[in-house]
Each structure stands twice: as C-alpha cells, then as structure tokens.
Design a protein around this motif. Structure first.
Motif, PDB file in Angstrom:
ATOM      1  N   HIS A  32    -115.458  -3.900 -80.501  1.00  0.00           N
ATOM      2  CA  HIS A  32    -115.448  -5.203 -81.172  1.00  0.00           C
ATOM      3  C   HIS A  32    -116.878  -5.715 -81.163  1.00  0.00           C
ATOM      4  O   HIS A  32    -117.438  -5.994 -80.102  1.00  0.00           O
ATOM      5  N   ASP A  95    -114.360  -5.215 -86.085  1.00  0.00           N
ATOM      6  CA  ASP A  95    -113.599  -4.257 -85.284  1.00  0.00           C
ATOM      7  C   ASP A  95    -113.853  -2.886 -85.893  1.00  0.00           C
ATOM      8  O   ASP A  95    -113.606  -2.679 -87.084  1.00  0.00           O
ATOM      9  N   LEU A 228    -109.077  -2.555 -77.645  1.00  0.00           N
ATOM     10  CA  LEU A 228    -110.296  -2.820 -78.394  1.00  0.00           C
ATOM     11  C   LEU A 228    -111.268  -3.572 -77.498  1.00  0.00           C
ATOM     12  O   LEU A 228    -111.223  -4.787 -77.403  1.00  0.00           O
TER      13      LEU A 228
END
Length: 238
Positions: A32, A95, A228
């Motif tokens: 991220h 992302d 993530l």
C-alpha cells in the motif's frame, strides 16, 4: 533489451524501495503506497516513465535509520519487483501487487534523479550447479520439501498452501519454499545472498526444520502478515 534480460555483471539503474522486509525471487508482495514519493513511483511505473514496470526492493539494516542516504543503510543484495495488479485510490494512494524476479547487488544510490531513490546495480547470478550431483540434489530437495510440509502443516490451514510443482528447478526451489513461511528478515536475507543453489537449499531446509520445531514445541502458530501491508512514513522510514 530490458533490464531483466541484461547479462549478469552489467550495470543498470533501478528505482529503489527500501523496506523492512526481504523480497525473494518468485514471491508475491502486496504493498500500500502512502508516501508521495512512492505514489510518484507507481505513476512512473504505470505510465512507462520507468520501463518494464520494474523497481528494486532492498531490506533496511535497522529500523533506527530515519532516511536511507548511503548503501550502508541497507542490505546491498536486493531483488527486482515486477508491478502486477494496481489500484489507485481516490486520495492518490495506491494498492499494488508485485512479484520478485531477479537479484542484484546495489553499488550506489542517487537522491537527485527522482523523488524516490535510484540505485546503480549489477545483476547477481548463481554459481553453476555441480556436475554429477543429481542423486544428492534429489535427496536434498526432498528433505527441504519435507521440512516445508512440516512447517506448513503446523502453521497454516491445509487448503491455504501447496507445495511447489515437482518439476521446479533446483535454483528456484529454495525461494518458493521460503516464500510461504514467516522467516525472520535476517534468514530471508541470508537465502537471498546465497549464490550456490545446493547450499541455499540446505539452508532453507535447516531454517524450516527449526521453525517447524518451534511451532510444535510451543503449540502455537505464527501470526499471518496482513493481506496488504501499509507503507507509511514510519513503516518505510524513507
């Protein structure tokens, strides 16, 4: 000729992303991107300003470093990351999903060419496989796969992992076995730097056997990493 096709020993330049983790060839790493400089890196990768959608990931030597200024602040053996899926969020963050490709040795860093670090690197190749060692290689490969199975059976749900394909090349097998396992940064860096395929396979066998033993003794499972990881100013320290 792309950077990924350059012969070993050739020097090339790569955008660099210092992280507190080690990317191994063949491993998938979602990120991220929060900081403005790495948002710009994502834009440059997507628009072709950085060719081939590739950049370099190097592991930081210590979390005490607030800003990477010299090669002494990072481990000098890193891995290229190929940008795969990406999503730009409304506030400009990204992302992204990357896959490790090729190892390199970092020679120097430049702070002036772009908002993010740019490094001069040379590709790092494996030593040739020894001749006449097929039987020993097969035994070692099976021992490493067995250690991997013991680790995964202790750590993960059965349907969340699968062994590498039987025809996986020996020089790639150690990386794929380590990719699913939560080894400490120092251990992953050790594997990344090892240039002899059989020594690397022996090391991953030993490391996974050790970790599987810890899990069995403690009757605990490792906390899985987030899906993530968020790369913020504090996390990236760069």
């Amino acid at each position: 000729m792309t950077d990924a096709e350059q012969p070993d020993g050739d020097k090339v330049t790569l955008p660099l992303f210092p992280l507190q983790t080690v990317l191994l060839p063949g491993a998938v790493l979602p990120l991220h991107l929060f900081e403005p400089r790495y948002r710009q890196l994502a834009v440059d990768l997507l628009t072709g300003a950085v060719p081939d959608r590739r950049f370099g990931i190097v592991a930081m030597r210590t979390a005490a470093v607030r800003e990477v200024e010299t090669v002494d602040h990072v481990h000098t053996v890193g891995c290229t990351a190929l940008l795969g899926d990406s999503k730009r969020l409304p506030d400009g963050r990204f992302d992204i999903v990357t896959t490790g490709e090729r190892r390199f040795r970092l020679l120097d860093v430049d702070h002036t060419r772009a908002p993010y670090l740019v490094g001069t690197v040379e590709w790092l190749a494996d030593e040739p496989m020894p001749t006449g060692a097929s039987e020993a290689t097969a035994r070692l490969s099976e021992a490493a796969r067995s250690a991997y199975r013991r680790y995964c059976e202790a750590a993960w749900e059965r349907d969340s992992w699968s062994s590498p394909a039987p025809d996986t090349a020996t020089d790639e097998l150690s990386y794929l076995l380590a990719a699913d396992c939560l080894l400490p940064l120092a251990d992953r860096q050790l594997l990344l730097e090892e240039t002899h395929p059989l020594r690397r396979l022996r090391k991953v066998c030993r490391l996974l056997s050790r970790e599987a033993g810890f899990l069995s003794t403690l009757h605990a499972v490792p906390a899985p990493p987030p899906d993530l990881p968020t790369v913020t100013t504090r996390a990236s320290l760069n």
